[in-house]
Every structure is written in C-alpha cells, then in structure tokens.
Design an enzyme around this catalytic site. Structure first.
Site, PDB file in Angstrom:
ATOM      1  N   GLN A 101       1.013   1.375   8.479  1.00  0.00           N
ATOM      2  CA  GLN A 101       0.837   1.888   7.115  1.00  0.00           C
ATOM      3  C   GLN A 101       0.920   0.740   6.111  1.00  0.00           C
ATOM      4  OE1 GLN A 101       3.404   5.692   6.648  1.00  0.00           O
ATOM      5  NE2 GLN A 101       4.161   4.711   8.508  1.00  0.00           N
ATOM      6  N   HIS A 129      -3.836   2.346   5.794  1.00  0.00           N
ATOM      7  CA  HIS A 129      -3.790   2.416   4.325  1.00  0.00           C
ATOM      8  C   HIS A 129      -4.439   1.203   3.672  1.00  0.00           C
ATOM      9  CE1 HIS A 129      -0.231   5.432   4.719  1.00  0.00           C
ATOM     10  NE2 HIS A 129      -1.390   5.980   4.955  1.00  0.00           N
ATOM     11  N   CYS A 163     -22.263  -5.095  -9.313  1.00  0.00           N
ATOM     12  CA  CYS A 163     -22.544  -4.008 -10.273  1.00  0.00           C
ATOM     13  C   CYS A 163     -21.705  -4.093 -11.541  1.00  0.00           C
ATOM     14  CB  CYS A 163     -22.323  -2.660  -9.591  1.00  0.00           C
ATOM     15  SG  CYS A 163     -20.582  -2.263  -9.382  1.00  0.00           S
ATOM     16  N   THR A 201       9.652   3.476   9.525  1.00  0.00           N
ATOM     17  CA  THR A 201       8.974   4.344   8.570  1.00  0.00           C
ATOM     18  C   THR A 201       9.831   5.576   8.250  1.00  0.00           C
ATOM     19  OG1 THR A 201       6.967   5.564   8.009  1.00  0.00           O
ATOM     20  CG2 THR A 201       7.645   5.604  10.334  1.00  0.00           C
ATOM     21  N   SER A 202       9.793   6.009   6.999  1.00  0.00           N
ATOM     22  CA  SER A 202      10.525   7.220   6.584  1.00  0.00           C
ATOM     23  C   SER A 202       9.738   8.462   6.970  1.00  0.00           C
ATOM     24  CB  SER A 202      10.740   7.175   5.070  1.00  0.00           C
ATOM     25  OG  SER A 202       9.476   7.080   4.409  1.00  0.00           O
ATOM     26  N   ASN A 226      14.886   2.694  13.745  1.00  0.00           N
ATOM     27  CA  ASN A 226      15.137   2.802  12.310  1.00  0.00           C
ATOM     28  C   ASN A 226      16.648   2.868  12.084  1.00  0.00           C
ATOM     29  OD1 ASN A 226      15.388   3.756   9.556  1.00  0.00           O
ATOM     30  ND2 ASN A 226      13.284   4.505   9.707  1.00  0.00           N
ATOM     31  N   ALA A 244      14.493  -3.751  12.948  1.00  0.00           N
ATOM     32  CA  ALA A 244      13.338  -4.040  13.815  1.00  0.00           C
ATOM     33  C   ALA A 244      13.372  -5.449  14.388  1.00  0.00           C
ATOM     34  CB  ALA A 244      12.052  -3.826  13.024  1.00  0.00           C
TER      35      ALA A 244
HETATM   36  C1  BV8 Z   1      -4.755  12.170   1.845  1.00  0.00           C
HETATM   37  C2  BV8 Z   1      -1.191   2.092   0.304  1.00  0.00           C
HETATM   38  C3  BV8 Z   1      -6.479  13.836   1.624  1.00  0.00           C
HETATM   39  C4  BV8 Z   1      -1.086   1.781  -1.158  1.00  0.00           C
HETATM   40  C5  BV8 Z   1       0.001   4.203   0.729  1.00  0.00           C
HETATM   41  C6  BV8 Z   1       0.649  16.910   3.912  1.00  0.00           C
HETATM   42  C7  BV8 Z   1       1.910  17.224   3.535  1.00  0.00           C
HETATM   43  C8  BV8 Z   1       2.408  16.687   2.320  1.00  0.00           C
HETATM   44  C9  BV8 Z   1       1.660  15.836   1.509  1.00  0.00           C
HETATM   45  C10 BV8 Z   1       0.406  15.526   1.907  1.00  0.00           C
HETATM   46  C11 BV8 Z   1      -0.099  16.067   3.078  1.00  0.00           C
HETATM   47  N1  BV8 Z   1      -1.337  15.574   3.228  1.00  0.00           N
HETATM   48  C12 BV8 Z   1      -1.639  14.759   2.158  1.00  0.00           C
HETATM   49  C13 BV8 Z   1      -0.579  14.719   1.348  1.00  0.00           C
HETATM   50  C14 BV8 Z   1      -0.507  13.968   0.145  1.00  0.00           C
HETATM   51  C15 BV8 Z   1      -0.054  12.500   0.363  1.00  0.00           C
HETATM   52  C16 BV8 Z   1       1.351  12.423   0.892  1.00  0.00           C
HETATM   53  O1  BV8 Z   1       1.590  12.298   2.082  1.00  0.00           O
HETATM   54  N2  BV8 Z   1       2.303  12.446  -0.059  1.00  0.00           N
HETATM   55  C17 BV8 Z   1       3.733  12.277   0.327  1.00  0.00           C
HETATM   56  C18 BV8 Z   1       4.399  11.394  -0.695  1.00  0.00           C
HETATM   57  C19 BV8 Z   1       4.378  13.616   0.450  1.00  0.00           C
HETATM   58  N3  BV8 Z   1      -0.974  11.805   1.270  1.00  0.00           N
HETATM   59  C20 BV8 Z   1      -2.070  11.248   0.703  1.00  0.00           C
HETATM   60  O2  BV8 Z   1      -2.353  11.319  -0.465  1.00  0.00           O
HETATM   61  C21 BV8 Z   1      -3.011  10.530   1.672  1.00  0.00           C
HETATM   62  N4  BV8 Z   1      -4.357  10.973   1.432  1.00  0.00           N
HETATM   63  O3  BV8 Z   1      -4.047  12.889   2.507  1.00  0.00           O
HETATM   64  O4  BV8 Z   1      -6.020  12.508   1.396  1.00  0.00           O
HETATM   65  C22 BV8 Z   1      -5.706  14.718   0.773  1.00  0.00           C
HETATM   66  C23 BV8 Z   1      -5.512  14.364  -0.552  1.00  0.00           C
HETATM   67  C24 BV8 Z   1      -4.777  15.226  -1.346  1.00  0.00           C
HETATM   68  C25 BV8 Z   1      -4.198  16.384  -0.835  1.00  0.00           C
HETATM   69  C26 BV8 Z   1      -4.430  16.715   0.512  1.00  0.00           C
HETATM   70  C27 BV8 Z   1      -5.176  15.866   1.324  1.00  0.00           C
HETATM   71  C28 BV8 Z   1      -3.002   9.006   1.396  1.00  0.00           C
HETATM   72  C29 BV8 Z   1      -1.651   8.428   1.637  1.00  0.00           C
HETATM   73  C30 BV8 Z   1      -1.707   6.888   1.567  1.00  0.00           C
HETATM   74  C31 BV8 Z   1      -1.118   6.368   0.262  1.00  0.00           C
HETATM   75  N5  BV8 Z   1      -1.040   4.913   0.282  1.00  0.00           N
HETATM   76  N6  BV8 Z   1      -0.004   2.845   0.747  1.00  0.00           N
HETATM   77  C32 BV8 Z   1      -0.019   0.755  -1.491  1.00  0.00           C
HETATM   78  O5  BV8 Z   1       0.710   0.335  -0.576  1.00  0.00           O
HETATM   79  O6  BV8 Z   1       0.033   0.380  -2.659  1.00  0.00           O
HETATM   80  S1  BV8 Z   1       1.377   5.083   1.301  1.00  0.00           S
HETATM   81  C33 BV8 Z   1       2.688   3.924   1.324  1.00  0.00           C
HETATM   82  O7  BV8 Z   1       3.872   4.686   1.225  1.00  0.00           O
HETATM   83  C34 BV8 Z   1       2.835   3.127   2.599  1.00  0.00           C
HETATM   84  O8  BV8 Z   1       1.601   2.719   3.131  1.00  0.00           O
HETATM   85  C35 BV8 Z   1       3.583   4.110   3.496  1.00  0.00           C
HETATM   86  O9  BV8 Z   1       2.688   5.012   4.101  1.00  0.00           O
HETATM   87  C36 BV8 Z   1       4.442   4.860   2.500  1.00  0.00           C
HETATM   88  C37 BV8 Z   1       5.837   4.309   2.480  1.00  0.00           C
HETATM   89  O10 BV8 Z   1       6.480   4.771   3.641  1.00  0.00           O
HETATM   90  P1  BV8 Z   1       7.180   3.711   4.641  1.00  0.00           P
HETATM   91  O11 BV8 Z   1       6.216   2.633   4.991  1.00  0.00           O
HETATM   92  O12 BV8 Z   1       7.776   4.499   5.721  1.00  0.00           O
HETATM   93  O13 BV8 Z   1       8.309   3.016   3.709  1.00  0.00           O
HETATM   94  P2  BV8 Z   1       9.654   3.669   3.143  1.00  0.00           P
HETATM   95  O14 BV8 Z   1      10.190   2.685   2.167  1.00  0.00           O
HETATM   96  O15 BV8 Z   1       9.439   5.073   2.730  1.00  0.00           O
HETATM   97  O16 BV8 Z   1      10.640   3.721   4.426  1.00  0.00           O
HETATM   98  C38 BV8 Z   1      11.058   2.530   5.037  1.00  0.00           C
HETATM   99  C39 BV8 Z   1      11.814   2.948   6.294  1.00  0.00           C
HETATM  100  O17 BV8 Z   1      12.181   1.756   6.983  1.00  0.00           O
HETATM  101  C40 BV8 Z   1      13.105   3.732   6.005  1.00  0.00           C
HETATM  102  O18 BV8 Z   1      13.180   4.837   6.890  1.00  0.00           O
HETATM  103  C41 BV8 Z   1      14.211   2.710   6.302  1.00  0.00           C
HETATM  104  O19 BV8 Z   1      15.360   3.323   6.848  1.00  0.00           O
HETATM  105  C42 BV8 Z   1      13.540   1.826   7.350  1.00  0.00           C
HETATM  106  N7  BV8 Z   1      14.040   0.445   7.406  1.00  0.00           N
HETATM  107  C43 BV8 Z   1      14.551  -0.298   6.399  1.00  0.00           C
HETATM  108  N8  BV8 Z   1      14.868  -1.551   6.854  1.00  0.00           N
HETATM  109  C44 BV8 Z   1      14.516  -1.580   8.183  1.00  0.00           C
HETATM  110  C45 BV8 Z   1      13.972  -0.324   8.530  1.00  0.00           C
HETATM  111  N9  BV8 Z   1      13.526  -0.023   9.770  1.00  0.00           N
HETATM  112  C46 BV8 Z   1      13.619  -1.011  10.710  1.00  0.00           C
HETATM  113  N10 BV8 Z   1      14.114  -2.264  10.445  1.00  0.00           N
HETATM  114  C47 BV8 Z   1      14.574  -2.577   9.199  1.00  0.00           C
HETATM  115  N11 BV8 Z   1      15.068  -3.800   8.980  1.00  0.00           N
HETATM  116 ZN    ZN Z   2     -19.802  -3.062  -7.368  1.00  0.00          ZN
END
Ligand code: BV8
Ligand code: ZN
Length: 256
Positions: A101, A129, A163, A201-202, A226, A244
């Site tokens: 991701q 992503h 464009c 990942t969360s 995690n 990790a």
């Molecule tokens: C879409 C790029 C069609 C940009 C990103 C179904 C149910 C609910 C909601 C939805 C659903 N389907 C669609 C949705 C809507 C939405 C969504 O999921 N919303 C969430 C917030 C509920 N999804 C979308 O919009 C997707 N598109 O589905 O299109 C559609 C559209 C509308 C409605 C229906 C369908 C597109 C999603 C992609 C968005 N872009 N990134 C950028 O980066 O700027 S998402 C971005 O956030 C990341 O890529 C990643 O995916 C996410 C962050 O999550 P993590 O990477 O897990 O990071 P986080 O900080 O949360 O967690 C870190 C973890 O690591 C923690 O657990 C922590 O404990 C752990 N950790 C910490 N340190 C360590 C560790 N682990 C190991 N070692 C360590 N040292």
């Molecule tokens: Zn263009």
C-alpha cells in the site's frame, strides 16, 4: 515469541505460494511516518483530508506542498532489514508476490539493491496505491518522471507538457478506483496464496485490507507482523507482536 516465530517460519517455507501485504509500518523503521502514528499528521491535516481529488480541486497548492514534503522525506530514507529480507526471499524462491500500500518506493529500491546486476523482477512490488516517485497528468493521464515542485502558488505548480493540465502525484486517492490491472495482480496473488504474510498495516483501507480475506476464503492462512492489534489479528493463524525490521529477517532470512 520463539514458538510463533518457528510456526510462522514453517508455514512460510512449506507454502507453495505466498502473498505479502505491507503497509506504512514496514517503512516506519526507515523513518517514513505512518498514517495513523503521531507523525502521520502534517500541519494538523489528516492524510484522508489531503489525499482526495476534492482536496486537490479545492487547493492544489496545499496538496502539492504535502506531497513535495513527503517526497523529500522519503528521498532521505533507505530500505530497512525487512524490505531487504523480503526482496532476498522473493529472489531466492518462487511464487512470492509482494503487494504494498506504500507509495514510498522502498520495496522497489530494496529489490534493485538486493538483485545487484541480476533481474529484480520477482522482488518488485505490486504498488496498489501508486507511487510518490511518478507524476501523472490530471487532464490526459500521461505518466511522467517526477518533476521538481515549486508549491509557492498555483501558477508555479508543475504542468503537463502535452495538454497543459496540472500534474499530480501518480498515487490513488481516497474515493478513486485502483488501477484495474494492478488490483487484478494483487487479487490474483491473494486468491491463490497458501499464506498471506501481513506486515505493518492497520488494515482499515479497502480494497487492500480485504486481500488477506481472499487468501483465507480459499483455505489459505494469514500471518500478521505488527506491534499492535488490528482487525486482521483475530483471523490470523500466527500473530507476531514486534517490529518488522527485527521480525521479518527471523521469518524469511536464510540464517534464522
Ligand atoms: C476505492 C495513497 C472505489 C495516497 C492511499 C469498504 C469499506 C469501507 C470503506 C471503503 C470500502 N471500500 C472503499 C472504501 C473507501 C476507502 C476506504 O477504505 N476508506 C477507509 C479510510 C475506511 N477506500 C478508497 O477510497 C479506495 N478506493 O475503494 O474506490 C470506491 C470509492 C468510493 C466508495 C466505494 C468504492 C482507495 C484507497 C487508497 C487511498 N490511498 N494511499 C497517499 O499515500 O498519499 S491509502 C493510505 O492509507 C496507504 O496507502 C494505506 O493504504 C493507508 C494507511 O494504512 P497503513 O499503511 O496500514 O498505515 P497506518 O498508519 O494506518 O498503520 C500502520 C500500522 O503499522 C499500524 O497498525 C502500526 O501498529 C504498525 N506499525 C508501526 N510501526 C511498525 C508497525 N508494524 C511493523 N513494524 C513497525 N516498526
Ligand atoms: Zn496532460
């Protein structure tokens, strides 16, 4: 802990095919802020506030300032032991697919570094992503190498040479569909894997968070690495509560 490490190691080495799903946590020890961690906030904006087409339409200068900040930050980071161990493992055995991701490009850098002169193909990630290290035209969709960004005003923002429309980072924003061929590659790997290794990942963002369910749906197993509990923990065969960079080499490293 060692018991779960041994069990996970056995499941991984016995697996015919493995899919690895990573999130921001795998890059945390490289210095890349996670989304939900304390450093996830930028100027008090939540990522979900800025990583949307609406935010870009409303204030492209602010969104570009954020992405330019992240680009500079990531350029100063290097892959850690987890990125490298996964790349080495994917080059050492077959049927391993790394799905990420993350848009930081660290998996791809690890793959190229570990491969040296060899073909890094098998260790290159499926970036569901997109990537910070590419630009895309918001008008004609043309992809380009990243250009230097001057985010002082809308007039100074980078524009498409074909464009004239504003360029944007080639990432998938909330509310935007993932690239179909990329999603098909990730889904295909998850649906045919014997084990899905989920790292840092969360598991809150979909459809990426549903990939481990695909593996389980056809009888495969989930292993989670995690330090914290996630919605996937209760369905995981093995849970490894640690960082990790320390745990992944123990799971897939040669010497472990
Ligand atoms: C879409 C790029 C069609 C940009 C990103 C179904 C149910 C609910 C909601 C939805 C659903 N389907 C669609 C949705 C809507 C939405 C969504 O999921 N919303 C969430 C917030 C509920 N999804 C979308 O919009 C997707 N598109 O589905 O299109 C559609 C559209 C509308 C409605 C229906 C369908 C597109 C999603 C992609 C968005 N872009 N990134 C950028 O980066 O700027 S998402 C971005 O956030 C990341 O890529 C990643 O995916 C996410 C962050 O999550 P993590 O990477 O897990 O990071 P986080 O900080 O949360 O967690 C870190 C973890 O690591 C923690 O657990 C922590 O404990 C752990 N950790 C910490 N340190 C360590 C560790 N682990 C190991 N070692 C360590 N040292
Ligand atoms: Zn263009």
């Amino acid at each position: 802990m060692s018991e779960s490490i041994d069990r996970a190691r056995t499941l991984l080495s016995d697996a015919g095919a493995v899919v690895i799903l990573t999130g921001a946590g795998i890059s945390a020890e490289s210095g890349v802020p996670t989304f939900r961690g304390p450093a996830g906030l930028w100027k008090s904006f939540r990522p979900e506030d800025l990583a949307t087409p609406e935010a870009f339409a409303r204030d492209p200068r602010l969104v570009w300032e954020w992405y330019a900040w992240r680009r500079t930050l990531v350029a100063g980071c290097v892959p850690n032991a987890a990125h490298r161990a996964l790349a080495e493992w994917a080059l050492r055995r077959d049927r391993v697919t790394i799905v990420t991701q993350n848009v930081d490009g660290l998996h791809a850098r690890a793959a190229r570094e570990v491969a040296g002169g060899r073909d890094a193909g098998a260790a290159l990630p499926v970036e569901v992503h997109g990537s910070l290290l590419r630009d895309r035209c918001s008008g004609c969709d043309a992809r380009t190498a990243p250009v230097a960004v001057d985010a002082t005003s809308v007039a100074t923002l980078p524009r498409c040479t074909l464009c004239g429309s504003l360029l944007r980072p080639d990432v998938v924003w909330f509310g935007e569909m993932l690239d179909e061929s990329v999603l098909a590659a990730a889904d295909g790997a998850a649906a045919t894997a014997d084990v899905c290794l989920v790292v840092g990942t969360s598991a809150l963002v979909h459809p990426a968070a549903s990939l481990p369910l695909r593996t389980r749906a056809h009888g495969g197993m989930v292993i989670e690495v995690n330090p914290e509990e996630t919605p996937l923990s209760r369905m995981a065969e093995v849970v490894i509560r640690g960082g990790a960079a320390e745990m992944i080499p123990m799971l897939v490293g040669r010497t472990a």
